[in-house]
Design a protein around this motif. Structure first.
Motif, PDB file in Angstrom:
ATOM      1  N   ASP A  72      -7.672  -1.514  -1.670  1.00 46.69           N
ATOM      2  CA  ASP A  72      -8.493  -1.145  -0.511  1.00 46.69           C
ATOM      3  C   ASP A  72      -9.730  -0.360  -0.940  1.00 46.69           C
ATOM      4  O   ASP A  72     -10.379   0.281  -0.121  1.00 46.69           O
ATOM      5  CB  ASP A  72      -7.667  -0.365   0.516  1.00 46.69           C
ATOM      6  N   GLY A 119       0.793  -1.222   0.000  1.00 49.14           N
ATOM      7  CA  GLY A 119       0.000   0.000   0.000  1.00 49.14           C
ATOM      8  C   GLY A 119       0.822   1.266   0.000  1.00 49.14           C
ATOM      9  O   GLY A 119       0.262   2.355  -0.141  1.00 49.14           O
ATOM     10  N   ARG A 143       2.124   7.403   2.101  1.00 49.91           N
ATOM     11  CA  ARG A 143       1.490   6.366   2.917  1.00 49.91           C
ATOM     12  C   ARG A 143       0.015   6.677   3.087  1.00 49.91           C
ATOM     13  O   ARG A 143      -0.350   7.825   3.315  1.00 49.91           O
ATOM     14  CB  ARG A 143       2.148   6.298   4.284  1.00 49.91           C
ATOM     15  N   HIS A 178      -2.690   4.107   1.614  1.00 54.96           N
ATOM     16  CA  HIS A 178      -3.446   2.943   1.169  1.00 54.96           C
ATOM     17  C   HIS A 178      -3.222   1.791   2.139  1.00 54.96           C
ATOM     18  O   HIS A 178      -2.139   1.609   2.674  1.00 54.96           O
ATOM     19  CB  HIS A 178      -2.984   2.539  -0.231  1.00 54.96           C
ATOM     20  N   ARG A 179      -4.258   1.003   2.326  1.00 56.30           N
ATOM     21  CA  ARG A 179      -4.144  -0.098   3.276  1.00 56.30           C
ATOM     22  C   ARG A 179      -3.929  -1.442   2.562  1.00 56.30           C
ATOM     23  O   ARG A 179      -3.782  -2.466   3.189  1.00 56.30           O
ATOM     24  CB  ARG A 179      -5.401  -0.175   4.130  1.00 56.30           C
ATOM     25  N   ASN A 180      -3.979  -1.408   1.266  1.00 56.43           N
ATOM     26  CA  ASN A 180      -3.770  -2.654   0.530  1.00 56.43           C
ATOM     27  C   ASN A 180      -2.969  -2.316  -0.727  1.00 56.43           C
ATOM     28  O   ASN A 180      -2.672  -1.160  -0.998  1.00 56.43           O
ATOM     29  CB  ASN A 180      -5.121  -3.271   0.180  1.00 56.43           C
TER      30      ASN A 180
END
Lengths: 478, 869
Positions: A301, A248, A277, A279-281
């Motif tokens: 995500d 991510g 930084r 995105h979580r996926n």
């Protein structure tokens, strides 16, 4: 129109950039277009789910979307949003899709083969089977002279369109370069500007991004990361490389730092100012705006984020209904904004079988469908040119007809009646004019008439003819 | 009111009548809110042709003056004084009308347009002399153009006036043919629907003039004929416009095929027969026994080919389907008629004489096709790049026998071929695929070079001593012409000879344009060898032109040619081969000298080129080139040479590569007096450009870089040693090691000072014992494993080194690299780790360059550790 964003107050409005995004759920629509800076939703296109790297604009008139896991490509006329126009049937599920920037060719990766269609006839010209696993990404160079393909077989191939098209059926076309330095499947590639001089960035699951040169085929730079890289792009000036990681993060590699190294590794701890930084996926697609100030990223995500490149801040987050498959920034074509636009050419029927193959579709007799005379647009004679032509005709008429009985009050010899061909080109006319003025003897017959009034002589000086050298001004006889 | 008595000329001056002229008012001024003019007077002038009193302060020329001035004074009053007289009044009326048509505001135009049209029609129906008709038609064209923009007017004119107008135009006297065609063209352009009813009549009218002898008339007739398919309503005679366009195209193709068959019966080996749906166009049958039947046929062929080309290149309302294959068939058939197969009996010689013009027509057709189809023709790219050298070959006869100052034969055809080449590259860009190897590419290149090279006697000045002609030509069979020209024997002094000073300049300029466009667009795809040949031709030529050597009676006396030569040089600079460095330094020098030329055309181009060069030499971003070489050091002397800074050739001085270093065959070392570092001869001293000398590099077979056929599995196949060391490419010859080894050897090229040092991997100095396999440095490896060989090689004495290497002063020593890197570099100038030593070499850049001898020596020892970055 409200379709222009004002960049800074009184300055000229910049043309509109839009973000075109698709997700793999496609509950309400398959493709959404929003204004990049305001976030205003402009258009949606409905019907089917576009697969990753499966969205392409054809000729500024059609939107093509390779359907996720299905063996057809949807085509919308850009101005007719909600109605699916045409389905291009393919021999298998399309894994990636691209069009040539000149709008003449469509490329689709279908399993491990690359299919090349000619838009002006709809013929399937060639099937390239050089990859031995699925093709994952395809892109043309900016001048449509080459195209690149990356596959799950870790290979990136550079094809010269010219040699691919020339090849006779007995020989299988071979790529111009084979780049085999990646050790795991290729996930994305990005081609910079410059046609045959372009540089290409490729990303791979092997946690590297490599920069290549099309002209020599050489590897220029390899950057090693801690995670697999799923998407890569460069800004237009090729100052920075943006790499979307599977965790991510988005990493920014500066290409202009110095001294550069051929091999380097990206340490997030050291280069903390170079990471976006949020995105979580995994990041699936990246795109940079024209001025290089804004980065668009799509992720699994289910969000699309807009970043300010300078500050690495997230400016906007748009949540979609599923994992994002395509997100790109483009200049909105005219047809996207005006609903009364009509495509110049109809979309042809795309053949499913190779041109010249046995049991193929019936061959498209007749040849290329195209519009004629487009190269002539804007070359009509200008107002001044037309005025000069008209003037040339008048003068020649005057000479030819008037010269006969001109003897009386004209002291000089009679004007040589040079036949002036009609239409005279301006330069020709000027030349004949100069010849006449330089000889000088031709003038009196004009002068006697023209100079009859002082006022006309005075105003004469504004006319191009009167300002020509050698024309004597003469006081009014009366 | 001003009265003037004047004799007014009439067209038929036999009447010789003196007409008492009265000044009459052409225009009644109307002081409307816009302060504009009223126009009834004009109509009066045109209708009655005089007799009515007109007042105003201007003479007839005042009118024309006012016309020229009108845009400035529009909105103001238009004072007029018109001399009475039948013709002049009408003439003045037309002049005034032309002005009114162009400048009147919309409402006025709308109000008066129809009456103006009637007036013009009256002029057309009168017996006025042709020049008046010409003017009337010119006004008519403008009028129709504007009228077509206003819907109500458009409908009115279409319904009520246009058929009548066309009929009057068709009925014009034969001497007014040109005006008639011009008028019809205007009608067909702006009112195509309304012309539909007369389509048949118009077609036969045009068709009978398509083979006219006057080029002007023929051109107009062809233009009109090519517009026929768009006439009439959407469905005329059951056919849509596009269908009628295609039908017409096929008819033309059929006619062209049959004309060709008649013209060159028996001369064609295997004529392609037309099998399409087209029916031959009905031309007026030529009378039997006509002495000029062949000429007439040719004229017809020319006319129909031109119609076809115009159909392809002019605008058409709807998308059409262009039968490319069929058009290419007729082009190929025409161009493959060869002069060799025409028998010289009977009217054979005449057929032969007509052949160049037939080929010209076919080439025109080809360029129209390229223009129409653009990049879609890419599929047929191979065919096109085969056709061009084929035509050049066909018209290559008797070109070498002529003395300078004389135009070579068939230069028109050749010029046209080069123009087509330029167009093809313009349209297709890098994908055009010309000059990229293959027999046709070679043939095209040698034709281009032969047309660019100045005639022999301009160059012979530089060959005072006999040159090894024969061996050279055997060595380079692909360019015999160029070599012959370069080495040409002296002929009679050029001073007493009749000729044109700028003979062949057209074909030379066209060849230069075609070539420079090709290099610019496809430069990186063109083979290195070709680039080298071009450098070898262009650089000496540019310098020679600047020193006035090549002038005399060469094409380069024309400033146009000189500018194109500079353009070619710029293209070579901007789009180099990835393996052959661009001639930056040389080009900089050439452009700055060219800037001082007297010809503005040339000097302004050179100034522009210098700006481009400045962007190359002073890049705005930090030079990324440091990423290219394995040693990330700023290159000492050479500014970034390549437009792509990643790929700075680390291995040459900032001179043109082809000529750096001594040439093997010239002898020990050329003294500074005989050849400067540019490889250009100092006038009068050395005869040939160094690359033309018979050296090993000149006997090289064609390289194997055909991109299509390259069996490319891995990116670059390892280069065989003699491929790289043959003294040809200034390739980077170094290996990057991460660690310094005790066995490393440094060789100083110049003296035993510390500042120019080559660190050679072990094994190179030790001549007789071949290095053990383990110690051979791995090629390409950026970080080879440190080898643990005993430092035997390091202890080799310098006298064991090859003489050439040892000559300037070579010594072996333990590695001294500052950062402990073990690096083998040719020319110690490039290593980051030896920055200390590098800097002084700024003053002595020549030390950084390893001569070809060194490289070939090195290759003979089997050391080929190349970094292919």
């Amino acid at each position: 129109m409200t379709y222009f964003r004002g960049v800074s107050g009184g300055k000229m409005a910049a043309p509109m950039e839009v973000a075109v995004c698709t997700d793999s759920a496609a509950q309400l629509w398959s493709c959404v277009v929003w204004e990049l800076h305001s976030g205003a939703n402009l258009l949606t296109y409905r019907g089917g789910q576009a697969g990753p790297r499966g969205l392409a604009l054809l000729n500024g008139e059609y939107l093509l979307a390779a359907q996720l896991g299905k063996n057809y490509i949807s085509a919308w006329e850009l101005q007719r949003k909600d109605q699916l126009q045409q389905k291009i049937m393919c021999p298998g599920p399309v894994t990636c899709l691209t069009t040539s920037p000149n709008g003449l060719y469509v490329l689709a990766g279908i399993a491990e083969n690359i299919y090349l269609w000619e838009v002006s006839t709809g013929n399937l010209l060639v099937i390239l089977s050089r990859h031995y696993q699925d093709v994952s990404c395809l892109q043309f160079t900016g001048d449509s002279s080459h195209f690149l393909s990356g596959g799950k077989d870790c290979l990136v191939l550079v094809w010269s369109l010219c040699s691919v098209l020339q090849v006779d059926p007995s020989r299988t076309p071979s790529p111009r370069h084979v780049w085999s330095r990646h050790t795991l499947p290729i996930t994305d590639l990005h081609c910079g500007f410059g046609g045959p001089l372009a540089r290409v960035a490729t990303s791979s699951l092997d946690q590297t991004v490599k920069l290549w040169e099309v002209s020599s085929g050489e590897l220029l730079l390899s950057v090693l990361f801690d995670v697999g890289i799923m998407a890569v792009t460069m800004d237009l000036a090729e100052h920075h490389l943006f790499c979307g990681g599977s965790d991510g993060s988005i990493f920014q590699v500066d290409l202009c730092t110095w001294p550069g190294q051929r091999e380097k590794s990206f340490q997030p701890e050291q280069d903390s100012g170079k990471v976006f930084r949020g995105h979580r996926n995994q990041v699936t697609c990246l795109s940079v705006s024209i001025d290089g100030s804004v980065l668009l990223s799509g992720s699994h995500d289910e969000t699309v984020r807009l970043w300010d490149i300078q500050s690495k801040q997230c400016i906007r987050t748009v949540t979609l209904k599923g994992p994002v498959t395509n997100a790109s920034i483009m200049l909105a074509p005219v047809s996207m904004l005006s609903s009364d636009f009509r495509p110049g050419l109809p979309l042809p029927h795309f053949n499913k079988h190779l041109l010249g193959a046995e049991h193929g579709d019936e061959p498209h007799r007749g040849g290329f469908t195209l519009r004629l005379g487009l190269h002539l647009q804007g070359s009509e004679p200008s107002h001044q040119q037309r005025a000069e032509q008209l003037h040339a005709v008048m003068s020649s008429t005057m000479e030819k007809v008037g010269a006969g009985g001109q003897a009386g009050d004209a002291p000089g010899p009679v004007l040589a009646a040079t036949p002036a061909p009609w239409p005279l080109t301006p330069s020709l006319h000027r030349a004949s004019w100069a010849a006449r003025t330089s000889c000088g003897s031709g003038w009196p017959s004009w002068r006697t008439r023209c100079g009859t009034c002082a006022r006309s002589t005075a105003t004469c000086s504004t006319s191009p003819r009167a300002s020509s050298p050698g024309r004597p001004s003469e006081p009014a006889p009366g | 009111v001003h009265f003037v008595q004047r004799r007014v000329p009439f067209s038929d001056s036999t009447r010789g009548v003196f007409v008492g002229t009265r000044v009459m008012s052409a225009v009644r001024q109307v002081q409307g809110p816009r302060g504009s003019v009223a126009f009834q007077g004009v109509e009066g002038l045109l209708r009655e042709g005089g007799g009515e009193p007109v007042s105003g302060p201007h003479s007839i020329l005042g009118v024309t003056d006012a016309l020229a001035r009108w845009p400035a004074s529009s909105g103001a009053r238009l004072p007029l004084r018109v001399v009475t007289g039948y013709f002049l009044v009408r003439f003045e009326g037309l002049c005034l009308l032309s002005l009114l048509v162009g400048e009147s505001p919309t409402e006025m135009f709308q109000q008066h347009c129809v009456s103006w049209l009637r007036s013009i029609q009256q002029v057309l129906q009168s017996q006025d002399p042709p020049p008046t008709m010409e003017l009337a038609v010119a006004v008519l064209r403008d009028l129709l153009r504007y009228a077509a923009q206003l819907p109500t007017l458009f409908r009115d004119i279409s319904m009520n006036h246009l058929p009548g107008l066309l009929t009057s135009l068709l009925g014009l006297r034969p001497e007014c043919e040109l005006s008639a065609l011009e008028g019809m063209k205007a009608c067909m352009t702006y009112f195509p629907r309304a012309c539909g009813s007369l389509k048949g009549k118009l077609a036969s009218f045009f068709l009978s003039r398509v083979d006219a002898l006057s080029p002007q008339l023929q051109q107009l007739a062809c233009e009109c004929y090519s517009r026929l398919p768009s006439l009439g309503a959407g469905f005329s005679q059951g056919l849509k416009h596009t269908e009628s366009w295609e039908q017409e195209l096929h008819c033309l193709l059929a006619s062209l095929h049959s004309l060709l068959g008649t013209l060159y019966e028996g001369a064609e080996t295997a004529p392609v027969q037309y099998e399409g749906p087209g029916v031959e166009v009905l031309l007026t049958p030529s009378e039997d026994g006509d002495a000029h039947v062949l000429l007439r046929l040719r004229q017809r062929f020319c006319g129909l080919a031109r119609c076809l080309a115009l159909m392809l290149s002019s605008e058409f309302g709807a998308p059409v389907s262009v039968p490319v294959q069929e058009i290419l068939d007729v082009i190929c058939r025409t161009l493959s008629i060869s002069a060799k197969n025409i028998s010289l009996l009977g009217d054979g010689p005449l057929r032969l004489l007509l052949l160049p013009s037939i080929h010209l027509d076919a080439l025109d057709l080809l360029s129209a096709l390229i223009l129409a189809c653009g990049g879609r023709l890419l599929r047929f790219g191979a065919l096109i790049s085969r056709l061009l050298p084929q035509v050049l070959n066909a018209w290559n006869l008797g070109r070498d026998t002529l003395s300078p100052g004389q135009e070579r034969p068939y230069s028109t055809v050749r010029t046209k071929v080069y123009a087509v080449l330029e167009l093809w590259v313009q349209v297709c860009g890098a994908s055009a695929g010309v000059l990229q190897g293959g027999a046709s590419g070679e043939a095209l290149l040698s034709h281009l070079l032969s047309d660019i090279s100045p005639p022999a006697d301009a160059l012979k000045l530089r060959s005072p001593r006999g040159s090894p002609d024969g061996g050279l030509q055997a060595g380079k069979p692909s360019a015999p012409k160029k070599l012959k020209l370069d080495m040409g024997e002296a002929v009679a002094p050029p001073s007493h000879r009749k000729g044109d000073s700028n003979a062949n300049s057209d074909v030379c300029a066209a060849a230069l344009r075609g070539l420079s466009r090709t290099v610019l667009m496809c430069g990186p795809l063109i083979k290195e060898e070709t680039h080298r040949r071009l450098h070898d031709l262009v650089l000496p030529l540019v310098m020679g032109v600047q020193q006035g050597e090549v002038l005399g009676s060469s094409p380069y006396t024309s400033s146009h040619c000189r500018r194109e030569l500079y353009r070619l040089l710029l293209a070579l600079l901007l789009a180099p081969s990835p393996r052959c460095p661009p001639p930056l330094a040389c080009a900089l020098q050439a452009f700055s000298l060219g800037q001082r030329e007297d010809s503005l055309e040339v000097s302004s181009f050179c100034s522009e080129a210098l700006v481009t060069c400045a962007a190359l030499t002073h890049p705005r971003v930090p030079p990324l080139q440091s990423m290219g070489p394995a040693c990330p050091t700023p290159a000492p002397v050479p500014p970034p040479e390549a437009p792509s800074p990643f790929r700075a050739p680390p291995f040459h001085t900032p001179g043109p590569m082809p000529s750096v270093g001594p040439m093997p065959s010239v002898g020990p070392m050329p003294s500074a007096a005989t050849a400067n570092h540019l490889g250009l001869s100092v006038p009068g001293l050395v005869s040939v450009p160094p690359r033309l000398l018979p050296g090993p590099e000149n006997h090289r077979a064609g390289s194997n870089e055909d991109p299509v056929l390259a069996p490319s599995g891995t990116p670059p196949p390892p280069i065989p040693p003699d491929e790289t060391f043959g003294g040809r490419a200034p390739r980077p010859a170094f290996v990057h090691y991460d660690k310094e080894e005790a066995s490393d050897v440094e060789i100083s090229l110049e003296s035993d000072s510390d500042d120019s040092v080559v660190i050679v991997p072990e094994g190179l100095p030790s001549l007789p014992p071949p290095p053990p396999s383990g110690t051979t440095p791995p090629p390409v490896a950026p970080a080879g494993p440190p080898t643990a060989s005993p430092p035997v090689a390091a202890k080799e004495e310098p006298e064991e080194l090859p003489a050439a290497l040892a000559g300037p002063g070579v010594r072996a020593r333990g590695a001294r690299c500052a950062r402990g890197a073990r690096c083998a570099r040719a020319g110690g100038a490039r290593c980051a780790h030896t920055r200390r030593r590098v800097r002084p070499s700024l003053q002595r850049p020549q030390r950084g360059c390893v001569t070809t001898e060194d490289k070939s020596l090195a290759s003979s020892h089997g050391i080929c550790s190349f970094s292919r970055h």
